[in-house]
Design an enzyme around this catalytic site. Structure first.
Site, PDB file in Angstrom:
ATOM      1  N   HIS A  76      -0.562   1.149  -9.865  1.00  0.00           N
ATOM      2  CA  HIS A  76      -1.341   0.197  -9.060  1.00  0.00           C
ATOM      3  C   HIS A  76      -1.986  -0.872  -9.947  1.00  0.00           C
ATOM      4  O   HIS A  76      -3.215  -1.013 -10.004  1.00  0.00           O
ATOM      5  CB  HIS A  76      -2.405   0.913  -8.234  1.00  0.00           C
ATOM      6  CG  HIS A  76      -2.851   0.119  -7.038  1.00  0.00           C
ATOM      7  ND1 HIS A  76      -3.394   0.703  -5.911  1.00  0.00           N
ATOM      8  CD2 HIS A  76      -2.844  -1.220  -6.797  1.00  0.00           C
ATOM      9  CE1 HIS A  76      -3.695  -0.246  -5.016  1.00  0.00           C
ATOM     10  NE2 HIS A  76      -3.369  -1.413  -5.543  1.00  0.00           N
ATOM     11  N   ALA A  85      -0.861  -4.257  -9.826  1.00  0.00           N
ATOM     12  CA  ALA A  85      -0.387  -5.567  -9.386  1.00  0.00           C
ATOM     13  C   ALA A  85      -1.445  -6.660  -9.501  1.00  0.00           C
ATOM     14  O   ALA A  85      -1.171  -7.770  -9.956  1.00  0.00           O
ATOM     15  CB  ALA A  85       0.118  -5.486  -7.943  1.00  0.00           C
ATOM     16  N   ASP A 144       4.524   0.322  -7.152  1.00  0.00           N
ATOM     17  CA  ASP A 144       3.243   0.107  -7.813  1.00  0.00           C
ATOM     18  C   ASP A 144       2.139   0.872  -7.096  1.00  0.00           C
ATOM     19  O   ASP A 144       1.052   1.051  -7.642  1.00  0.00           O
ATOM     20  CB  ASP A 144       2.894  -1.386  -7.839  1.00  0.00           C
ATOM     21  CG  ASP A 144       1.605  -1.655  -8.595  1.00  0.00           C
ATOM     22  OD1 ASP A 144       1.491  -1.190  -9.751  1.00  0.00           O
ATOM     23  OD2 ASP A 144       0.689  -2.307  -8.029  1.00  0.00           O
ATOM     24  N   ARG A 191       0.854  -1.187   0.000  1.00  0.00           N
ATOM     25  CA  ARG A 191       0.000   0.000   0.000  1.00  0.00           C
ATOM     26  C   ARG A 191       0.889   1.236   0.000  1.00  0.00           C
ATOM     27  O   ARG A 191       1.968   1.232   0.609  1.00  0.00           O
ATOM     28  CB  ARG A 191      -0.903   0.011   1.242  1.00  0.00           C
ATOM     29  CG  ARG A 191      -2.048  -0.992   1.178  1.00  0.00           C
ATOM     30  CD  ARG A 191      -3.103  -0.555   0.172  1.00  0.00           C
ATOM     31  NE  ARG A 191      -4.261  -1.434   0.144  1.00  0.00           N
ATOM     32  CZ  ARG A 191      -4.397  -2.476  -0.668  1.00  0.00           C
ATOM     33  NH1 ARG A 191      -3.427  -2.783  -1.512  1.00  0.00           N
ATOM     34  NH2 ARG A 191      -5.505  -3.198  -0.659  1.00  0.00           N
ATOM     35  N   GLU A 207      -2.535   8.669  -3.966  1.00  0.00           N
ATOM     36  CA  GLU A 207      -2.918   7.802  -5.073  1.00  0.00           C
ATOM     37  C   GLU A 207      -4.357   8.117  -5.457  1.00  0.00           C
ATOM     38  O   GLU A 207      -5.224   8.138  -4.573  1.00  0.00           O
ATOM     39  CB  GLU A 207      -2.783   6.336  -4.665  1.00  0.00           C
ATOM     40  CG  GLU A 207      -2.928   5.369  -5.815  1.00  0.00           C
ATOM     41  CD  GLU A 207      -2.612   3.936  -5.428  1.00  0.00           C
ATOM     42  OE1 GLU A 207      -3.477   3.066  -5.686  1.00  0.00           O
ATOM     43  OE2 GLU A 207      -1.524   3.685  -4.862  1.00  0.00           O
TER      44      GLU A 207
END
Length: 301
Positions: A266, A268, A242, A221, A247
């Protein structure tokens, strides 16, 4: 007959028929379906889970909420206390571990630099190989173990790091953070869940212990890393992220142009590997609910 709802026709088709269960499609939007009073099990949308979570208090028969994410910090404040909150632990292990490996190799071998400098032949034969590198996996759970499997195949030396020490059949021994020689680690892969205890766990003090040129990979995170500390150390250290804080990352954020920082948006868990694993988990949970067996991945609240 158990009434269950998912917010994706694709997921409903992949789950298929489950004896003793009526699986309905919850329409996208901010309103409850007309049959909401019958719902006992719901799977919110992968991206818009918070929107659905705000409506769950109005479902009188709701018994369980199955998330499509391994993390639950984004919705835990919205899901009412009555129904069980279930994470998707295990669903994203393979895809996330793939990306962790890819980000690690891309950063170590300078693939991101080669892409930025396309059209210019600049050889760099001093790059570190993942082979023989010391890799600490900070958060050695199911995803961390999947990362270890892939990095061991690349001949890396793995240290699994968890809250408490324990034996492990893959890396032999998992240790606590206090027992790690951080200055000796070439790569740190962060896969911790986010909580009050782990927020900014990778801060200025943590980064200061890493040697020059070490790589920090975050597939957990964004707030696990202190962004100001990352920016202060960018150039001395390398980062492959990632997830970020904030965000989504604004277009003008300094992380985009910080030296030695590689960012993916992001991605993944969002791969073709997700649907079959998610469908299998939902099917199993519905059978457990029907048979009055314990549900998997219950979040402690």
């Amino acid at each position: 007959m158990i009434v269950a709802a998912v917010q994706s026709q694709e997921l409903a088709d992949a789950v298929g028929k489950v004896e003793g269960v009526e699986l309905l499609l919850w329409p996208q939007g901010d309103e409850l379906p007309e049959w909401a009073d019958e719902i006992e099990f719901v799977v919110p949308d992968y991206i818009r889970a918070r929107t659905t979570a705000r409506l769950l208090a109005d479902l009188p028969r709701l018994r369980a909420v199955q998330l499509q994410t391994a993390g639950y910090d984004a919705v835990i404040d919205l899901v009412p206390p009555g129904p069980a909150l279930l994470s998707a632990r295990g669903v994203h292990d393979d895809a996330t571990a793939e990306l962790a490996l890819g980000l690690t190799i891309a950063s170590l071998r300078g693939i991101d630099v080669a892409v930025r400098e396309t059209g210019h032949w600049r050889q760099d034969t001093t790059r570190r190989s993942l082979a023989d590198s010391n890799v600490a996996i900070l958060g050695y759970g199911s995803i961390g173990r999947s990362v270890a499997v892939r990095m061991l195949a690349c001949q890396a030396r793995i240290t699994g790091v968890a809250t408490s020490a324990r034996d492990d059949d893959l890396v032999r021994r998992v240790v606590s953070a206090d027992d790690v020689e951080w200055a000796a680690q070439d790569v740190v892969v962060v896969v911790l869940p986010l909580s009050d205890a782990t927020r900014h766990v990778v801060d200025a003090g943590f980064l200061a212990r890493l040697h020059d040129g070490a790589l920090v990979v975050n597939v957990g995170r964004g707030p696990l890393l202190d962004t100001d500390a990352v920016l202060a150390e960018a150039g001395r250290l390398r980062f492959a992220l990632d997830v970020t804080e904030p965000e989504p990352l604004p277009d003008d954020h300094p992380l985009w142009t910080a030296p030695g920082v590689l960012i993916t948006p992001h991605i993944a868990g969002g791969t073709t590997a997700m649907l079959p694993r998610m469908a299998a988990l939902v099917r199993d949970q519905l059978e457990r609910l029907r048979d009055d067996h314990p549900l998997r991945n219950v979040v402690s609240r």
